[in-house]
Design an enzyme around this catalytic site. Structure first.
Site, short mmCIF file in Angstrom:
data_model
loop_
_atom_site.label_atom_id
_atom_site.label_comp_id
_atom_site.label_asym_id
_atom_site.label_seq_id
_atom_site.Cartn_x
_atom_site.Cartn_y
_atom_site.Cartn_z
N ILE A 7 0.92 -1.14 0.00
CA ILE A 7 0.00 0.00 0.00
C ILE A 7 0.95 1.18 0.00
O ILE A 7 1.52 1.54 1.03
CB ILE A 7 -0.93 0.01 1.23
CG1 ILE A 7 -1.82 -1.23 1.24
CG2 ILE A 7 -1.78 1.30 1.23
CD1 ILE A 7 -2.70 -1.36 2.48
N PRO A 8 1.19 1.77 -1.17
CA PRO A 8 2.36 2.63 -1.38
C PRO A 8 2.24 4.03 -0.77
O PRO A 8 2.16 5.03 -1.48
CB PRO A 8 2.47 2.68 -2.90
CG PRO A 8 1.06 2.51 -3.38
CD PRO A 8 0.43 1.56 -2.40
N CYS A 9 2.28 4.09 0.55
CA CYS A 9 2.16 5.39 1.22
C CYS A 9 3.35 6.30 0.91
O CYS A 9 3.25 7.51 1.12
CB CYS A 9 1.95 5.20 2.71
SG CYS A 9 3.16 4.15 3.52
N HIS A 10 4.43 5.74 0.38
CA HIS A 10 5.55 6.60 -0.03
C HIS A 10 5.15 7.51 -1.19
O HIS A 10 5.81 8.51 -1.43
CB HIS A 10 6.79 5.76 -0.38
CG HIS A 10 6.59 4.81 -1.51
ND1 HIS A 10 6.01 3.56 -1.35
CD2 HIS A 10 6.90 4.91 -2.83
CE1 HIS A 10 5.98 2.94 -2.51
NE2 HIS A 10 6.51 3.74 -3.44
N ARG A 11 4.06 7.19 -1.88
CA ARG A 11 3.59 8.01 -3.01
C ARG A 11 2.70 9.17 -2.57
O ARG A 11 2.16 9.88 -3.41
CB ARG A 11 2.84 7.13 -4.01
CG ARG A 11 3.72 6.07 -4.63
CD ARG A 11 2.98 5.20 -5.61
NE ARG A 11 3.81 4.06 -5.99
CZ ARG A 11 3.35 2.86 -6.29
NH1 ARG A 11 2.05 2.64 -6.31
NH2 ARG A 11 4.18 1.89 -6.60
#
Length: 152
Positions: free
Chosen positions: A114-118
């Site tokens: 779940i790409p929270c870095h984005r």
């Protein structure tokens, strides 16, 4: 719950499975190692993704969280590799505020997948990141995906 660890460019990571879905990705090496078909597929996908991060995670995820957090994580999961959204843009889609979106990001139990870095702040502010390396991990992941970050 079965767990499986892997070496990655940002350090050791441990995947955890429950009821046929990935429920967490943690920094560090897990104590127990169980090679289930799902965990092996997830490990192999991550190994491949670190070499070529231009694809979405195809396996089932079932993060534990509130209804609001799950709404935020669903929007974040749809952000394509190499793109970003701001905390404000996400809050406009799911309700709440940029701060509540940031809190949901901080509670994300499955970072990278779940790409929270984005998710970034307005005006080039990166916000925070829960990885062991903090913002350094976030910057590394974004640059791996080809995101051009403003230099200070």
């Amino acid at each position: 719950m079965p767990q499986l660890s892997l070496h990655s460019p940002i350090g050791p990571l441990t995947l955890t499975e429950e009821d046929g879905a990935i429920i967490s990705l943690d920094w560090g090496w897990g104590r127990d190692q169980t090679e289930t078909p799902l965990l092996c597929q997830a490990r192999d996908w991550l190994d491949s993704w670190f070499d070529s991060p231009q694809k979405q995670f195809p396996l089932p995820l079932k993060p534990h969280g509130t209804a609001y957090q799950k709404k935020v994580w669903a929007v974040v999961s749809a952000i394509p590799p190499g793109e970003t959204l701001t905390y404000k843009q996400i809050s406009e889609k799911v309700g709440g505020s940029p701060r509540s979106v940031g809190q949901a990001m901080g509670a994300n139990p499955i970072p990278i997948l779940i790409p929270c870095h984005r998710v970034v702040g307005a005006g080039g502010n990166l916000g925070g990141y829960s990885g062991d390396g903090g913002l350094e991990d976030k910057i590394w992941l974004l640059e791996l995906e080809g995101v051009v970050l403003p230099r200070k």
